[in-house]
Scaffold this active site. Structure first.
Site, PDB file in Angstrom:
ATOM      1  CB  SER A 124       7.226  43.130  36.182  1.00 64.65           C
ATOM      2  OG  SER A 124       6.636  42.372  37.225  1.00 64.65           O
ATOM      3  CG  HIS A 145      11.414  45.782  36.137  1.00 66.57           C
ATOM      4  ND1 HIS A 145      11.526  45.166  34.899  1.00 66.57           N
ATOM      5  CD2 HIS A 145      10.780  44.810  37.086  1.00 66.57           C
ATOM      6  CE1 HIS A 145      10.760  44.130  34.941  1.00 66.57           C
ATOM      7  NE2 HIS A 145      10.364  43.619  36.126  1.00 66.57           N
ATOM      8  CD  GLU A 157      13.682  46.255  31.917  1.00 68.40           C
ATOM      9  OE1 GLU A 157      13.909  45.666  30.939  1.00 68.40           O
ATOM     10  OE2 GLU A 157      12.439  46.576  32.418  1.00 68.40           O
ATOM     11  CG  ASN A 195       9.021  41.203  31.558  1.00 70.93           C
ATOM     12  OD1 ASN A 195       9.846  40.330  31.515  1.00 70.93           O
ATOM     13  ND2 ASN A 195       8.464  41.698  32.665  1.00 70.93           N
TER      14      ASN A 195
HETATM   15  N1  LIG Z   1       8.936  37.832  41.589  1.00 72.56           N
HETATM   16  C1  LIG Z   1       9.470  38.241  40.459  1.00 72.56           C
HETATM   17  O1  LIG Z   1       9.777  37.448  39.563  1.00 72.56           O
HETATM   18  C2  LIG Z   1       9.612  39.640  40.106  1.00 72.56           C
HETATM   19  C3  LIG Z   1      10.472  40.398  39.266  1.00 72.56           C
HETATM   20  C4  LIG Z   1      10.480  41.586  39.109  1.00 72.56           C
HETATM   21  C5  LIG Z   1       9.363  42.487  39.708  1.00 72.56           C
HETATM   22  N2  LIG Z   1       8.480  42.123  40.399  1.00 72.56           N
HETATM   23  C6  LIG Z   1       7.547  42.922  40.940  1.00 72.56           C
HETATM   24  O2  LIG Z   1       8.011  43.133  42.381  1.00 72.56           O
HETATM   25  C7  LIG Z   1       6.862  43.380  43.188  1.00 72.56           C
HETATM   26  C8  LIG Z   1       6.955  42.259  44.499  1.00 72.56           C
HETATM   27  O3  LIG Z   1       7.085  41.095  43.926  1.00 72.56           O
HETATM   28  P1  LIG Z   1       7.471  39.814  45.231  1.00 72.56           P
HETATM   29  O4  LIG Z   1       7.640  38.789  44.039  1.00 72.56           O
HETATM   30  O5  LIG Z   1       8.336  40.412  45.790  1.00 72.56           O
HETATM   31  O6  LIG Z   1       6.084  39.699  45.737  1.00 72.56           O
HETATM   32  P2  LIG Z   1       5.900  38.967  47.131  1.00 72.56           P
HETATM   33  O7  LIG Z   1       4.485  38.470  47.224  1.00 72.56           O
HETATM   34  O8  LIG Z   1       6.945  37.809  47.289  1.00 72.56           O
HETATM   35  O9  LIG Z   1       6.209  39.938  48.179  1.00 72.56           O
HETATM   36  C9  LIG Z   1       5.310  41.220  48.441  1.00 72.56           C
HETATM   37  C10 LIG Z   1       5.463  41.740  49.769  1.00 72.56           C
HETATM   38  O10 LIG Z   1       4.743  42.939  49.753  1.00 72.56           O
HETATM   39  C11 LIG Z   1       3.830  43.016  51.060  1.00 72.56           C
HETATM   40  N3  LIG Z   1       2.808  43.962  51.232  1.00 72.56           N
HETATM   41  C12 LIG Z   1       1.613  43.627  50.555  1.00 72.56           C
HETATM   42  N4  LIG Z   1       0.928  44.946  50.637  1.00 72.56           N
HETATM   43  C13 LIG Z   1       1.767  45.958  51.350  1.00 72.56           C
HETATM   44  C14 LIG Z   1       1.407  47.163  51.848  1.00 72.56           C
HETATM   45  N5  LIG Z   1       0.259  47.810  51.451  1.00 72.56           N
HETATM   46  N6  LIG Z   1       2.435  47.842  52.415  1.00 72.56           N
HETATM   47  C15 LIG Z   1       3.561  47.068  52.885  1.00 72.56           C
HETATM   48  N7  LIG Z   1       3.830  45.860  52.463  1.00 72.56           N
HETATM   49  C16 LIG Z   1       2.825  45.222  51.706  1.00 72.56           C
HETATM   50  C17 LIG Z   1       3.449  41.490  51.530  1.00 72.56           C
HETATM   51  O11 LIG Z   1       3.280  41.274  52.772  1.00 72.56           O
HETATM   52  C18 LIG Z   1       4.882  40.723  50.934  1.00 72.56           C
HETATM   53  O12 LIG Z   1       5.548  40.192  51.612  1.00 72.56           O
HETATM   54  C19 LIG Z   1       5.572  43.057  42.377  1.00 72.56           C
HETATM   55  O13 LIG Z   1       5.204  44.433  41.896  1.00 72.56           O
HETATM   56  C20 LIG Z   1       6.182  42.335  41.433  1.00 72.56           C
HETATM   57  O14 LIG Z   1       5.306  42.493  39.910  1.00 72.56           O
HETATM   58  C21 LIG Z   1       8.637  40.577  40.522  1.00 72.56           C
END
Ligand SMILES: NC(=O)c1ccc[n+]([C@@H]2O[C@H](COP(=O)([O-])OP(=O)(O)OC[C@H]3O[C@@H](n4cnc5c(N)ncnc54)[C@H](O)[C@@H]3O)[C@@H](O)[C@H]2O)c1
Length: 503
Positions: A124, A145, A157, A195
């Site tokens: 994001s 996204h 997106e 955003n």
């Molecule tokens: N949470 C939100 O509201 C939201 C919304 C839009 C986009 N995002 C984006 O989505 C992505 C994930 O966010 P999230 O909230 O799901 O995070 P999260 O912390 O819930 O999950 C991330 C996962 O990635 C895994 N991980 C970390 N390093 C890794 C690697 N090297 N190889 C494989 N797995 C790995 C972790 O074990 C974890 O399970 C981020 O880039 C975030 O910016 C989040």
């Protein structure tokens, strides 16, 4: 390339956290095969289990057939490493928001998947260009996204990086549609579309708070009752969390080289520094009780025991305002009797500027905001050192008609005008710098943020020349370039063109 709409698409998901799980769910219900890899111990398995539990819930609710759920289970596979994603047609990465980790994963994937496999990031805040820069074949790299929670948020997106091919965008768009989403192609720029576009609503509310024009309850009530927003900006900020929206505001502001249009104000930072993150910590713009509901901290309504004004002196008003005032049942004077309240309908001006310009008695001046929906609530505004009796007499007159009254301090554009003008102006600027097609900007903002109208539609709704006038007056009175009108708006207002007219 396989047909994304109806082919036997095999999708890889890297990261089985909150977002990865949502992506898996909509891919499975969209009929794809899904393989998931997560580096965390047991994380992929836990994520897959949660996804299947959610799919079972859909069956219980009658939203999905039992057979379909079984089919989803059969199509979901765990991968022990990135190499388990070798045969995928597309991979979506949703790991921690960390550039180095993402770059490593993309480089690793390039050595594993076929050359026509698309690789997309759900980041994001990172630029797709930054994630892709070390990759060998960058035309198949893009952003995808999604919004949280994925199954409920329709928008996705599709981010076009500097090298992303048209074929990749078309494939990911079709994939998004198959997942039941509404894809919008957006530019690879800070905050992408939603955003970035959402900054105006939050930061202008913080600016109004900072100037002590109105309380959170007043700002939120006006935006709900008079402008049709489902939630006011400050209750919304408390819901998303100040720990989320303050850093996003800062990151987008810095990403656009500190454009004052995107600047947030000190009350936002003060909450962040104090750990008052909103609902989750029990305190933010509001205080919350044990039940999670806000504790009333002063009403948005101006309640008075004063007698309704019998006579009103007319300042500058137009025809609709005249009929509004006539509907209140007051006698309208066309000369100043030296004692009755003076009412004026202001657009982008504050009471002070108006009193100076028209030389009316600023103490008896009561300004009305009739630019928005006044059927439930009317905002009135007075100059410093105003006569409270004049204000209360006008408030009582309006309250007699069954409407609530919000009485605020002097502010160019009241609450509703400056809030909506800023939302509209940022939407125009997004069109100007090509974040997405104008219609798509509106669509994305309605879907992603639940706005009643997209920002360009809002400019059209308020009238282009009125929107421009509000911004020009705000800029002139405050001296702040935050309010400088977008060239997109200036050109279309000047030439009498519709706001969606392309360049
Ligand atoms: N949470 C939100 O509201 C939201 C919304 C839009 C986009 N995002 C984006 O989505 C992505 C994930 O966010 P999230 O909230 O799901 O995070 P999260 O912390 O819930 O999950 C991330 C996962 O990635 C895994 N991980 C970390 N390093 C890794 C690697 N090297 N190889 C494989 N797995 C790995 C972790 O074990 C974890 O399970 C981020 O880039 C975030 O910016 C989040």
């Amino acid at each position: 390339m396989i047909d994304a709409k109806s082919g036997d698409v095999h999708l890889g998901v890297v990261g089985a956290g909150a977002m990865g799980q949502g992506i898996m769910q909509v891919a499975l219900t969209g009929g794809m095969r899904v393989s998931v890899y997560d580096a965390g111990e047991g994380a992929a398995e836990r994520g897959a289990r949660t996804v299947m539990q959610r799919i079972e819930r859909l069956v219980e609710k009658g939203k999905l057939g039992k057979d379909e759920a079984e089919s989803c289970r059969g199509r979901l596979k765990l991968a022990g490493g990135l190499d388990g994603l070798a045969g995928c047609h597309a991979v979506i990465e949703a790991v921690f928001e960390n550039l180095e980790i993402k770059r490593k994963i993309f480089a690793g994937l390039e050595g594993i998947v076929g050359d026509d496999c698309l690789i997309a990031s759900n980041t994001s805040s990172l630029l797709i260009a930054a994630i892709a820069c070390g990759c060998r074949k960058r035309d198949r790299i893009a952003g995808m996204h999604f919004f949280n929670p994925v199954p409920l948020m329709k928008l996705v997106e599709v981010v076009r990086g500097p090298d992303t091919s048209d074929e990749a965008i078309a494939f990911l768009t079709a994939l998004g549609e198959r997942m039941g989403r509404v894809p919008v192609t957006v530019k690879d720029a800070p905050g992408f579309l939603v955003n970035l576009g959402g900054r105006a609503y939050t930061t202008e509310a913080m600016r109004i708070l900072c100037e002590r024009v109105a309380t959170p309850a007043q700002i939120d009530a006006v935006m709900r009752d008079c402008c049709g927003f489902r939630m006011g900006p400050l209750e919304l900020a408390d819901l998303t969390g100040i720990d989320v929206n303050y850093p996003v505001s800062q990151f987008v502001y810095d990403g656009y080289n500190q454009d004052p249009r995107l600047k947030t104000s000190f009350p936002h930072r003060a909450l962040y520094e104090a750990g008052r993150f909103g609902r989750k910590t029990g305190q933010g713009n509001y205080r919350y009780g044990e039940d999670g509901k806000p504790i009333e901290d002063g009403s948005a309504d101006h309640v008075t025991t004063a007698a309704p004004a019998g006579h009103l002196v007319l300042g500058e008003v137009d025809e609709p305002a005249l009929s509004f005032l006539a509907g209140l049942g007051a006698k309208l004077l066309d000369h100043d009797d030296g004692k009755s309240p003076i009412v004026a309908e202001l657009l982008g001006e504050d009471c002070t500027a108006h009193a100076v310009r028209t030389e009316v008695d600023h103490r008896r001046l009561v300004a009305l905001d009739l630019s928005c929906d006044t059927s439930k609530r009317v905002t009135i505004m007075t100059a410093p050192s105003a006569d409270a009796a004049a204000r209360d007499a006008v408030a009582a007159l309006i309250a007699k008609s069954g409407r609530a009254v919000t009485a605020i301090k002097d502010s160019p554009g009241f609450i509703s005008q400056r809030m909506r003008a800023m939302v509209a102006n940022l939407g125009c600027e997004m069109a100007q710098i090509g974040i997405a097609e104008p219609e798509q900007i509106d669509l994305a903002m309605r879907l992603g943020l639940n706005y009643p109208l997209g920002p360009l539609e809002l400019a059209e709704h308020m009238g282009l020349s009125d929107t421009l006038a509000m911004l020009e007056r705000l800029q002139a009175i405050t001296g702040d370039d935050r309010y400088r009108p977008s060239l997109w708006l200036k050109r279309r207002a000047g030439l009498g063109l519709a706001i969606h007219t392309p360049d």
